[in-house]
Every structure is written in C-alpha cells, then in structure tokens.
Design a protein around this motif. Sequence first.
Motif, PDB file in Angstrom:
ATOM      1  N   LEU A  71    -160.300 -36.675  22.609  1.00  0.00           N
ATOM      2  CA  LEU A  71    -160.037 -36.837  21.183  1.00  0.00           C
ATOM      3  C   LEU A  71    -159.880 -35.486  20.499  1.00  0.00           C
ATOM      4  O   LEU A  71    -159.062 -35.324  19.594  1.00  0.00           O
ATOM      5  CB  LEU A  71    -161.183 -37.624  20.532  1.00  0.00           C
ATOM      6  N   MET A  72    -160.687 -34.518  20.938  1.00  0.00           N
ATOM      7  CA  MET A  72    -160.597 -33.176  20.376  1.00  0.00           C
ATOM      8  C   MET A  72    -159.190 -32.606  20.561  1.00  0.00           C
ATOM      9  O   MET A  72    -158.580 -32.090  19.618  1.00  0.00           O
ATOM     10  CB  MET A  72    -161.615 -32.245  21.049  1.00  0.00           C
ATOM     11  N   TRP A  73    -158.647 -32.730  21.778  1.00  0.00           N
ATOM     12  CA  TRP A  73    -157.316 -32.210  22.047  1.00  0.00           C
ATOM     13  C   TRP A  73    -156.242 -32.984  21.294  1.00  0.00           C
ATOM     14  O   TRP A  73    -155.225 -32.422  20.884  1.00  0.00           O
ATOM     15  CB  TRP A  73    -157.031 -32.221  23.552  1.00  0.00           C
ATOM     16  N   SER A  74    -156.474 -34.264  21.094  1.00  0.00           N
ATOM     17  CA  SER A  74    -155.531 -35.074  20.318  1.00  0.00           C
ATOM     18  C   SER A  74    -155.499 -34.617  18.863  1.00  0.00           C
ATOM     19  O   SER A  74    -154.429 -34.524  18.253  1.00  0.00           O
ATOM     20  CB  SER A  74    -155.926 -36.560  20.400  1.00  0.00           C
ATOM     21  N   VAL A  75    -156.675 -34.326  18.327  1.00  0.00           N
ATOM     22  CA  VAL A  75    -156.757 -33.805  16.959  1.00  0.00           C
ATOM     23  C   VAL A  75    -156.129 -32.419  16.886  1.00  0.00           C
ATOM     24  O   VAL A  75    -155.442 -32.074  15.921  1.00  0.00           O
ATOM     25  CB  VAL A  75    -158.222 -33.762  16.476  1.00  0.00           C
ATOM     26  N   TYR A  76    -156.378 -31.599  17.919  1.00  0.00           N
ATOM     27  CA  TYR A  76    -155.753 -30.274  17.995  1.00  0.00           C
ATOM     28  C   TYR A  76    -154.235 -30.388  17.861  1.00  0.00           C
ATOM     29  O   TYR A  76    -153.596 -29.606  17.158  1.00  0.00           O
ATOM     30  CB  TYR A  76    -156.064 -29.607  19.338  1.00  0.00           C
ATOM     31  N   LEU A  77    -153.667 -31.358  18.587  1.00  0.00           N
ATOM     32  CA  LEU A  77    -152.214 -31.539  18.595  1.00  0.00           C
ATOM     33  C   LEU A  77    -151.702 -31.891  17.201  1.00  0.00           C
ATOM     34  O   LEU A  77    -150.741 -31.281  16.715  1.00  0.00           O
ATOM     35  CB  LEU A  77    -151.828 -32.624  19.598  1.00  0.00           C
ATOM     36  N   LEU A  78    -152.331 -32.862  16.576  1.00  0.00           N
ATOM     37  CA  LEU A  78    -151.915 -33.259  15.228  1.00  0.00           C
ATOM     38  C   LEU A  78    -152.108 -32.116  14.240  1.00  0.00           C
ATOM     39  O   LEU A  78    -151.246 -31.855  13.391  1.00  0.00           O
ATOM     40  CB  LEU A  78    -152.713 -34.487  14.781  1.00  0.00           C
ATOM     41  N   ASN A  79    -153.218 -31.399  14.387  1.00  0.00           N
ATOM     42  CA  ASN A  79    -153.490 -30.269  13.495  1.00  0.00           C
ATOM     43  C   ASN A  79    -152.461 -29.156  13.676  1.00  0.00           C
ATOM     44  O   ASN A  79    -152.026 -28.529  12.706  1.00  0.00           O
ATOM     45  CB  ASN A  79    -154.891 -29.720  13.768  1.00  0.00           C
ATOM     46  N   ALA A  80    -152.069 -28.899  14.938  1.00  0.00           N
ATOM     47  CA  ALA A  80    -151.087 -27.848  15.210  1.00  0.00           C
ATOM     48  C   ALA A  80    -149.749 -28.154  14.549  1.00  0.00           C
ATOM     49  O   ALA A  80    -149.074 -27.254  14.032  1.00  0.00           O
ATOM     50  CB  ALA A  80    -150.896 -27.683  16.719  1.00  0.00           C
ATOM     51  N   ILE A  81    -149.360 -29.420  14.553  1.00  0.00           N
ATOM     52  CA  ILE A  81    -148.109 -29.823  13.894  1.00  0.00           C
ATOM     53  C   ILE A  81    -148.209 -29.617  12.391  1.00  0.00           C
ATOM     54  O   ILE A  81    -147.299 -29.068  11.747  1.00  0.00           O
ATOM     55  CB  ILE A  81    -147.791 -31.296  14.217  1.00  0.00           C
ATOM     56  N   ILE A  82    -149.343 -30.028  11.818  1.00  0.00           N
ATOM     57  CA  ILE A  82    -149.561 -29.876  10.373  1.00  0.00           C
ATOM     58  C   ILE A  82    -149.554 -28.404   9.978  1.00  0.00           C
ATOM     59  O   ILE A  82    -148.906 -27.994   9.009  1.00  0.00           O
ATOM     60  CB  ILE A  82    -150.895 -30.521   9.951  1.00  0.00           C
ATOM     61  N   MET A  83    -150.277 -27.584  10.747  1.00  0.00           N
ATOM     62  CA  MET A  83    -150.413 -26.170  10.401  1.00  0.00           C
ATOM     63  C   MET A  83    -149.143 -25.373  10.699  1.00  0.00           C
ATOM     64  O   MET A  83    -148.894 -24.346  10.075  1.00  0.00           O
ATOM     65  CB  MET A  83    -151.612 -25.571  11.141  1.00  0.00           C
ATOM     66  N   PHE A  84    -148.337 -25.851  11.655  1.00  0.00           N
ATOM     67  CA  PHE A  84    -147.050 -25.192  11.894  1.00  0.00           C
ATOM     68  C   PHE A  84    -146.188 -25.267  10.642  1.00  0.00           C
ATOM     69  O   PHE A  84    -145.584 -24.276  10.223  1.00  0.00           O
ATOM     70  CB  PHE A  84    -146.326 -25.853  13.069  1.00  0.00           C
ATOM     71  N   VAL A  85    -146.136 -26.432  10.046  1.00  0.00           N
ATOM     72  CA  VAL A  85    -145.358 -26.611   8.817  1.00  0.00           C
ATOM     73  C   VAL A  85    -145.918 -25.731   7.706  1.00  0.00           C
ATOM     74  O   VAL A  85    -145.166 -25.089   6.964  1.00  0.00           O
ATOM     75  CB  VAL A  85    -145.362 -28.090   8.377  1.00  0.00           C
ATOM     76  N   LYS A  86    -147.242 -25.686   7.604  1.00  0.00           N
ATOM     77  CA  LYS A  86    -147.904 -24.893   6.561  1.00  0.00           C
ATOM     78  C   LYS A  86    -147.604 -23.408   6.716  1.00  0.00           C
ATOM     79  O   LYS A  86    -147.215 -22.728   5.772  1.00  0.00           O
ATOM     80  CB  LYS A  86    -149.414 -25.130   6.620  1.00  0.00           C
ATOM     81  N   TRP A  87    -147.793 -22.883   7.941  1.00  0.00           N
ATOM     82  CA  TRP A  87    -147.580 -21.464   8.182  1.00  0.00           C
ATOM     83  C   TRP A  87    -146.095 -21.095   8.109  1.00  0.00           C
ATOM     84  O   TRP A  87    -145.748 -19.975   7.738  1.00  0.00           O
ATOM     85  CB  TRP A  87    -148.159 -21.064   9.536  1.00  0.00           C
TER      86      TRP A  87
END
Length: 242
Positions: A207-223
Amino acid sequence: MNKYLDAVKKELKGWKKWQIFWMIFANIMILGVSVYQGDTWLGIAASISGVICVILCGMGKVSNYLFGTVNVILYAIVAWKAKYYGDVMLNLLYYLPTNILGWVVWKKHIDKESNAVYKRRMTIKQDFLLLLISAVGVWGYGFVLRRLGGNLPFVDSMSTVLSVIAQILMIKRFMEQWIIWIVVDVVSVIMWVVALFSEGASIAVLLMWSVYLLNAIIMFVKWLKESKNQHMTEKVEEPTFD
C-alpha cells in the motif's frame, strides 16, 4: 507545547486543503487496511513514515528527511525478510547518508515566504545523459543481484538504480525526479505484489508503494508548474557540487 504547534503550523504553511486531506487520507487508509489484515507493526511503521516523507518532499518541506530517515531503517528490515537485497543495500548504504546530505542542501534553498524549497529543471543534454547512465546501471547491477540469488534481480535492479538517481535529483531539487519516481514506484508495486502472493509479505508496504505512485503523479504536476519560474527567482547561491 506551543513551540511544537508553531513548528507544525510552519510546516503546513502554503498547503491547500486538498493536500492536507491527501496526507491524512493516505495514512489512515494504510493504517486501517494494515490493521484489518493483521500486518506487523514494523511494516505499518515503515509504510506510514514513508508516506509522510514523500508527501512532505512533494510539498518541498525539509522535514521530509526526518521521516525519511526513520523509513529507510524500518524498510531495510522488511526488505531483508523479503530477500530484496538490492533494496536493503539501497536503504542502509545510500538513503541513510543522503537523507543527511539532503537536509543540509535543502536548508540553503528555502523560499522564506512559502517555507518550501525552490524547484529546478534539467537541460535536454542532461536528460540524454541520465537515460544512458540509467540503462547501463540497471543492466550491471541486475547481473550482480542475479549472482547473489535475489528475487527478480533485474526488476530489483531497476528499482534500486533508478531510486539512486532519483534521490540525487531530489537533493538537487530537479523536477525530473518525479518522472523517475513514477517508474520506480510502478516497478516496486509489481515487486511487492509478487512478494505478497508468493511469500505473504507486508500488505502495508504494498500500500505504501501504491500511495508513493499516486503521490509521484500528483507532485510531478505540482513541480512541473512551479519549476517554470522558481529557478529564475532563486537568490541563494548554489552549492559547489551543483
């Protein structure tokens, strides 16, 4: 007590309501599912500290390195039990010292108004060089892990090598780190799905890695948005190795 509350308020400066919700939701989800599935305290603690770390990183907060230090130690233990030796070595020999380095570097590049780090972008030449180094590194380290008898050696190698590269880009504050993190997270999700069904590995880590994946997509857009102009306005002098 007041100084701790002030520290929390400072870290939440610049956050939007949905970002605070994302932090709370991600951790509650992992905690709830993990407890329901009877996961170990070690897997749960590693997962929660890791999720807090990556979300704080995406928000540009230096405090991500504190939670990152806790995460790498706990995660190394979990990975050892799953025989992902590449991940063990990555966390203890690389992430641990680079968390300290990252703390020092980021402290020099903080926008006082938002209390978040300045973001940067790579050049096209740097992109091509990065691709070449990544390909050679994944193949070479995969061969080593296969000789050691590790599970999914080349998949493990991809996760490990790209994580090393992404961490360097993270310390240097490059937006492109999130592209690599997305690849790493996809590979890692696959690895832990295999471990879960074949060896009963920690569902909290999956679950941690799944959240990492979703977070990485969100933060890619942000950055991606924030790095367009931030590096042009940064007034702090770059460190010598930059």
